[in-house]
Design a protein around this motif. Structure first.
Motif, PDB file in Angstrom:
ATOM      1  N   THR A 182       0.835  -1.205   0.000  1.00  0.00           N
ATOM      2  CA  THR A 182       0.000   0.000   0.000  1.00  0.00           C
ATOM      3  C   THR A 182       0.863   1.245   0.000  1.00  0.00           C
ATOM      4  O   THR A 182       0.584   2.224  -0.708  1.00  0.00           O
ATOM      5  CB  THR A 182      -0.940  -0.006   1.219  1.00  0.00           C
ATOM      6  OG1 THR A 182      -1.745  -1.191   1.202  1.00  0.00           O
ATOM      7  CG2 THR A 182      -1.834   1.221   1.225  1.00  0.00           C
ATOM      8  N   ILE A 183       1.938   1.249   0.807  1.00  0.00           N
ATOM      9  CA  ILE A 183       2.830   2.407   0.887  1.00  0.00           C
ATOM     10  C   ILE A 183       3.502   2.658  -0.461  1.00  0.00           C
ATOM     11  O   ILE A 183       3.577   3.798  -0.936  1.00  0.00           O
ATOM     12  CB  ILE A 183       3.874   2.202   2.001  1.00  0.00           C
ATOM     13  CG1 ILE A 183       3.185   2.211   3.380  1.00  0.00           C
ATOM     14  CG2 ILE A 183       4.956   3.278   1.940  1.00  0.00           C
ATOM     15  CD1 ILE A 183       4.084   1.787   4.527  1.00  0.00           C
ATOM     16  N   LYS A 184       3.969   1.601  -1.099  1.00  0.00           N
ATOM     17  CA  LYS A 184       4.637   1.761  -2.391  1.00  0.00           C
ATOM     18  C   LYS A 184       3.662   2.231  -3.473  1.00  0.00           C
ATOM     19  O   LYS A 184       4.039   2.997  -4.365  1.00  0.00           O
ATOM     20  CB  LYS A 184       5.288   0.440  -2.814  1.00  0.00           C
ATOM     21  CG  LYS A 184       6.501   0.064  -1.985  1.00  0.00           C
ATOM     22  CD  LYS A 184       7.095  -1.250  -2.471  1.00  0.00           C
ATOM     23  CE  LYS A 184       8.366  -1.613  -1.702  1.00  0.00           C
ATOM     24  NZ  LYS A 184       8.943  -2.900  -2.162  1.00  0.00           N
ATOM     25  N   ARG A 185       2.411   1.771  -3.384  1.00  0.00           N
ATOM     26  CA  ARG A 185       1.437   2.111  -4.414  1.00  0.00           C
ATOM     27  C   ARG A 185       0.800   3.484  -4.194  1.00  0.00           C
ATOM     28  O   ARG A 185       0.723   4.305  -5.117  1.00  0.00           O
ATOM     29  CB  ARG A 185       0.340   1.038  -4.455  1.00  0.00           C
ATOM     30  CG  ARG A 185      -0.725   1.282  -5.519  1.00  0.00           C
ATOM     31  CD  ARG A 185      -1.804   0.209  -5.517  1.00  0.00           C
ATOM     32  NE  ARG A 185      -2.621   0.227  -4.307  1.00  0.00           N
ATOM     33  CZ  ARG A 185      -2.523  -0.643  -3.319  1.00  0.00           C
ATOM     34  NH1 ARG A 185      -1.624  -1.611  -3.380  1.00  0.00           N
ATOM     35  NH2 ARG A 185      -3.298  -0.566  -2.258  1.00  0.00           N
ATOM     36  N   ALA A 186       0.359   3.755  -2.958  1.00  0.00           N
ATOM     37  CA  ALA A 186      -0.412   4.974  -2.681  1.00  0.00           C
ATOM     38  C   ALA A 186       0.451   6.143  -2.249  1.00  0.00           C
ATOM     39  O   ALA A 186      -0.005   7.290  -2.264  1.00  0.00           O
ATOM     40  CB  ALA A 186      -1.469   4.676  -1.616  1.00  0.00           C
TER      41      ALA A 186
END
Length: 368
Positions: free
Chosen positions: A181-185
């Motif tokens: 999630t951190i890498k994507r958002a």
């Protein structure tokens, strides 16, 4: 079930909140100041916008959840996780009583993988720190309360602007369960942290490419508190956390918020220095976390009291010698010597130099 005498309702800047009356410090602060961690809330509010999605990991009774829900508005969303059943019940009540329909309360812990964790349930009616309850791995032995554990990645969020984590030592695990999630958002990530070891774990878990790191200091006492109560029971105490800002946001971080200090850090050593020099509960001056200043203060105090220390040291040596003689049957008697020792310990000089003697002992140990 929550008993009526365990809670009370207070007004805060952004609505009303039901809290545990004997909870300390959160309940105490709400009762006397009309809020809790307002400096930290100011910072987080400055980092989100209307329509944003926020994850509140370790929401407690909802002080941050309510503020962030007001900030993102009805077009936004706040997902709040709280593992303690009774605390979760108050969280739900507080969302409902304030008409927060875009806030979702979830009775679960967040961690690195789905499963269960255990914790020791406190007595919610007694004087306690409800926010200090720690989760641990479930062993299957039936000890403690069990609660479901989720991961951030398991929610498959399409967007996330802020990930706020207050998980009592589980910050690294929460991040590990949200790496995708951190890498994507690319959210702002704020993690409560007050020790070198915890910081090392968080830095190891956090995917830091494209992020700028700050240590955040926020004052426990808010001079602008809702009740305008200037009786500061927290003294110089500050809370600390790690703030990971996406590079685009780090170009102009909020730097003029009352009670908030941002310290730019590059390495774990930078973080450790910032944490160690942060005023904590019990510190009385701005130098209480400064080793050089403390050593200088000790040396000055020794110089001011050198005569008294020398005289008392000689007197102690003399009494010790007489006591050894008395133990072998010579005079004066042990009882007389004990009386003299008590008289010396009750003297003004003895009381005045007690802190100096204690500090000198500490300094001598450090020099070995």
């Amino acid at each position: 079930m929550i008993h009526a005498e365990e809670t009370a309702i207070a007004t805060m800047p952004r609505g009303s909140i039901e809290y545990f009356v004997n909870d300390d410090p959160i309940g105490y602060s709400i009762k006397h100041y009309g809020g809790w961690a307002e400096a930290e809330i100011r910072l987080l509010n400055a980092l989100v916008r209307e329509g944003d999605v926020v994850v509140d990991a370790g929401a407690n009774i909802g002080t941050h959840t309510l503020a962030l829900a007001r900030r993102v508005g009805v077009t936004g969303r706040v997902i709040a996780f709280e593992p303690q059943a009774k605390v979760f019940e108050l969280l739900k009540r507080n969302l409902a009583s304030n008409g927060i329909l875009h806030g979702e309360a979830i009775h679960a812990a967040l961690g690195s993988e789905p499963g269960e964790v255990a914790f020791d349930e406190p007595s919610y009616g007694a004087h306690t720190n409800i926010g200090a309850v720690c989760m641990r791995a479930a062993t299957g032995s039936g000890e403690g309360r069990l609660v479901r554990m989720e991961t951030i990645d398991g929610r498959e969020l399409e967007a996330c602007r802020l990930l706020k984590i207050d998980a009592e030592g589980m910050g690294a695990a929460v991040i590990a369960g949200g790496v995708d999630t951190i890498k994507r958002a690319r959210p702002v990530v704020f993690v409560e942290c007050d020790s070198d070891g915890e910081a090392a774990d968080i830095l190891a878990a956090m995917p830091r490419d494209g992020y700028v790191l700050f240590v955040v200091r926020t004052a426990a006492f808010d001079e602008q508190n809702h009740k305008r109560n200037q009786d500061n029971v927290f003294g110089l105490a500050h809370e600390t956390g790690l703030l990971f800002l996406p590079e685009v946001d780090a170009m102009a971080p909020p730097t003029d918020l009352p009670g908030v200090t941002l310290i730019r850090c590059h390495t774990l050593d930078d973080v450790a220095e910032a944490l160690r020099t942060t005023p904590r509960y019990g510190d009385r001056t701005s130098h209480d976390r400064d080793p050089l200043a403390l050593r200088k203060a000790l040396e000055d105090l020794e110089a001011q009291n050198r005569d008294d220390i020398a005289r008392l040291s000689f007197r102690i040596a003399s009494l010790e010698w007489q006591l050894r003689q008395a133990e072998y049957g010579t005079t004066p008697s042990v009882a007389l010597l004990e009386e003299r020792i008590r008289a010396m310990e009750g003297s003004t000089s003895w009381r005045i130099t007690a802190p100096v003697r204690a500090l000198k002992l500490l300094l001598n140990r450090r020099r070995r």
